[in-house]
Scaffold this active site. Structure first.
Site, PDB file in Angstrom:
ATOM      1  N   ASP A   1       0.841  -1.238   0.203  1.00 27.83           N
ATOM      2  CA  ASP A   1      -0.301   0.351  -0.112  1.00 27.83           C
ATOM      3  C   ASP A   1       1.151   1.045   0.264  1.00 27.83           C
ATOM      4  O   ASP A   1       1.366   2.086   1.271  1.00 27.83           O
ATOM      5  CB  ASP A   1      -1.396   0.264   1.495  1.00 27.83           C
ATOM      6  CG  ASP A   1      -2.412   1.195   0.822  1.00 27.83           C
ATOM      7  OD1 ASP A   1      -1.783   1.769  -0.301  1.00 27.83           O
ATOM      8  OD2 ASP A   1      -2.807   1.325   1.788  1.00 27.83           O
TER       9      ASP A   1
ATOM     10  N   HIS B   1       0.137   7.921   3.893  1.00 32.76           N
ATOM     11  CA  HIS B   1       0.768   7.769   4.520  1.00 32.76           C
ATOM     12  C   HIS B   1       2.083   7.645   4.308  1.00 32.76           C
ATOM     13  O   HIS B   1       3.225   6.945   5.518  1.00 32.76           O
ATOM     14  CB  HIS B   1       0.645   5.915   4.907  1.00 32.76           C
ATOM     15  CG  HIS B   1      -1.299   5.482   4.804  1.00 32.76           C
ATOM     16  ND1 HIS B   1      -1.757   5.938   5.727  1.00 32.76           N
ATOM     17  CD2 HIS B   1      -1.429   5.260   3.095  1.00 32.76           C
ATOM     18  CE1 HIS B   1      -2.689   4.781   5.172  1.00 32.76           C
ATOM     19  NE2 HIS B   1      -2.419   4.915   4.226  1.00 32.76           N
TER      20      HIS B   1
ATOM     21  N   ILE C   1      -0.467   9.742   8.014  1.00 39.14           N
ATOM     22  CA  ILE C   1      -1.861   8.537   9.236  1.00 39.14           C
ATOM     23  C   ILE C   1      -1.545   7.027   9.266  1.00 39.14           C
ATOM     24  O   ILE C   1      -0.924   6.881   7.518  1.00 39.14           O
ATOM     25  CB  ILE C   1      -3.222   8.774   8.940  1.00 39.14           C
ATOM     26  CG1 ILE C   1      -3.570   8.378   7.252  1.00 39.14           C
ATOM     27  CG2 ILE C   1      -3.732  10.130   9.319  1.00 39.14           C
ATOM     28  CD1 ILE C   1      -5.462   8.390   7.701  1.00 39.14           C
TER      29      ILE C   1
ATOM     30  N   GLY D   1      -5.359   2.058   7.895  1.00 42.01           N
ATOM     31  CA  GLY D   1      -6.329   1.251   8.856  1.00 42.01           C
ATOM     32  C   GLY D   1      -5.534  -0.115   9.271  1.00 42.01           C
ATOM     33  O   GLY D   1      -6.457  -0.914   9.918  1.00 42.01           O
TER      34      GLY D   1
END
Length: 332
Positions: free
Chosen positions: A223, A228, A243, A246
């Site tokens: 990802d 990120h 961040i 998830g």
């Protein structure tokens, strides 16, 4: 990948929405099957993923390839929808290219929020995929409310013979999208959590620190969303910086559940699911509270859990549910 996958999109990101003039009929989307996606992995991929979800030096069965118990961590397949069969860096923008789904408006992926994720382990993963593995994908639910449209996808991981190994259901919430006004239909569902017991404290509480570099490691599993790693992008999107993925937070919770309920046996985690409720930043502290709430019909232990971000006071993962097989104690 062939559709805009909610499993890898920035939680809470909101920009603009574009609709095409294609015919909108949400009923038509139900059951639509995307093109199969080739996927692959190696032992190195399994090691990277384990470290990316915070595995520790004592978790040798997940971080040391020569350990006699070396195994894939059971939630590993959640990364495959973005990784595919790539062995190098994945072009994130290209990975989000969407295969048109009949009946749905075209959504801008920058206004998609990853709503929930579940994974059921049907068979233990081999340490290397070999040829012929793929993800089979279909739309299993569409729900429209006044806030937008939720689309639920089922992803089935199968080997070259078509044998299923993992079943995942992931939902995307397309904020502000409009179609017919109100609609709700599903032909398959993820495991649903029982309510958190209010009359007793959790059976297990696990607190972990998210290192400042955690997102840098997790992204190597496939990802490569710049949200990120690039603080400027995170700031523009209203997060105040980078961040954590998830699905990395899901991995931390899965580790907490498996180590405390399943004796860290990878075959013990039969299923796990969560709702993503607020973002986590590198440097935050997470607290996962776990309740054992009874047996399942298959004899596993059903678990309800919630993960709180102690740094913000907000729930990061809600509606946590897991089915875990406990080791049988030997009789004397």
């Amino acid at each position: 990948m062939s559709f805009s996958p909610p499993t890898r999109l920035p939680e809470g990101s909101i920009l603009t929405l574009h609709l095409t003039t294609m015919s909108i009929d949400l009923e038509k989307a139900i059951g639509f099957e995307n093109q199969d996606q080739p996927v692959s992995w190696t032992r190195r991929d399994l090691l990277l993923y384990a470290v990316g979800i915070g595995a520790k030096k004592d978790d040798l069965q997940f971080v040391y390839e020569l350990d006699k118990r070396f195994s894939a961590f059971p939630t590993y397949p959640v990364v495959l929808s973005l990784k595919g069969n790539q062995t190098d860096v994945v072009n994130f923008a290209k990975a989000l290219d969407s295969e048109p789904i009949p009946g749905l408006p075209k959504f801008d992926p920058k206004r998609v929020v990853h709503g929930s994720q579940s994974i059921e382990s049907l068979k233990p993963l081999p340490l290397e995929s070999g040829p012929g593995w793929k993800l089979k994908k279909r739309v299993v639910g569409v729900h429209e409310n006044k806030s937008g449209i939720i689309v639920e996808y089922e992803l089935l991981l199968v080997d070259g013979n078509g044998t299923p190994y993992s079943r995942m259901i992931t939902s995307s919430f397309n904020v502000g999208a409009k179609a017919v006004g109100k609609f709700s239909k599903a032909i398959a569902k993820a495991p649903v959590a029982k309510p958190i017991p209010k009359d007793r404290k959790p059976d297990h509480v696990v607190t972990e620190h998210i290192s400042d570099e955690q997102a840098l490691v997790y992204r190597l599993s496939g990802d490569y969303n710049p949200l990120h790693i690039d603080p400027e992008i995170g700031s523009r999107l209203g997060f105040g910086g980078v961040i954590l993925h998830g699905l990395a937070s899901l991995g931390f919770a899965a580790r907490a559940v498996l180590s405390n309920v399943g004796n860290n046996d990878p075959s013990a985690l039969k299923a796990i699911g969560v709702r993503f409720t607020s973002p986590v930043k590198p440097g935050d502290n997470l607290e996962t509270s776990i309740w054992e709430v009874g047996p399942t019909k298959d004899g596993a232990t059903e678990v309800a859990f919630v993960t709180k971000n102690l740094s913000t006071g907000k729930i990061a993962l809600g509606g946590g549910v897991a089915y875990v097989t406990k080791a049988t104690k030997a009789k004397l």
